[in-house]
Design an enzyme around this catalytic site. Structure first.
Site, PDB file in Angstrom:
ATOM      1  CB  VAL A 251      42.074  33.224  38.030  1.00  0.00           C
ATOM      2  CG1 VAL A 251      43.394  33.334  36.313  1.00  0.00           C
ATOM      3  CG2 VAL A 251      42.750  34.766  38.435  1.00  0.00           C
ATOM      4  CB  CYS A 252      38.750  30.237  36.146  1.00  0.00           C
ATOM      5  SG  CYS A 252      39.975  29.453  37.453  1.00  0.00           S
ATOM      6  CB  THR A 253      35.945  34.218  33.905  1.00  0.00           C
ATOM      7  OG1 THR A 253      35.146  33.222  34.747  1.00  0.00           O
ATOM      8  CG2 THR A 253      35.304  34.893  32.666  1.00  0.00           C
TER       9      THR A 253
END
Length: 160
Positions: free
Chosen positions: A53-55
């Protein structure tokens, strides 16, 4: 755990070491929030480099970077990993914003988004040109994030 700062309150100031890629060169410098006065700042706190999700979140902000710069806004990604991890992450995905290393969790605590040990809630704070917190979103579960449209709408409201 600390509480998140209230809308309309001064944003907690801080200085963190950062890595920023420019034309393939990594620049490592300390960045101070109060030194950004005169333009809005988007602080995007994310749990970890190179996670799913961070990516997606940081790649979306990076691919739409002009939408932020067109509003004269600065975007900073902040997480607990160190500069070496941040540089690998930024290079792998060609991220265009500085990534700041909050390895001691001091800024995470100042913004009230810590979850114990080294965990943190995914959060975004928008700070106006005078250093006042104008908008925030703190996720209960970090599986989603606020997209560029939401953030740029909030930035546009600062111009009125």
């Amino acid at each position: 755990m600390s509480k998140t700062p209230e809308i309309g309150a001064p944003a907690p100031d801080f200085t963190l070491d950062a890595v920023h890629l420019t034309d393939g060169e990594a620049e490592r410098v300390p960045l101070t929030l109060s030194a950004q006065r005169g333009r809005p700042v988007v602080l995007a706190f994310y749990p970890g480099d190179d996670t799913a999700v961070c990516t997606k979140q940081l790649c979306s902000y990076s691919s739409g970077f002009e939408q932020f710069t067109d509003l004269d806004a600065t975007v900073w990604g902040i997480s607990p990993q160190g500069l070496d991890s941040h540089e690998r992450f930024a290079r792998k995905y060609d991220l265009r914003m500085p990534l700041l290393a909050d390895t001691e969790h001091k800024v995470v605590e100042a913004y009230g988004i810590g979850l114990g040990s080294n965990a943190l809630r995914r959060a975004v704070f928008i700070i106006d040109a005078e250093g006042i917190l104008r908008w925030k979103h703190v996720a209960l579960v970090g599986l989603t994030y606020r997209g560029i449209d939401t953030l740029t709408t909030q930035l546009e409201l600062l111009r009125r």
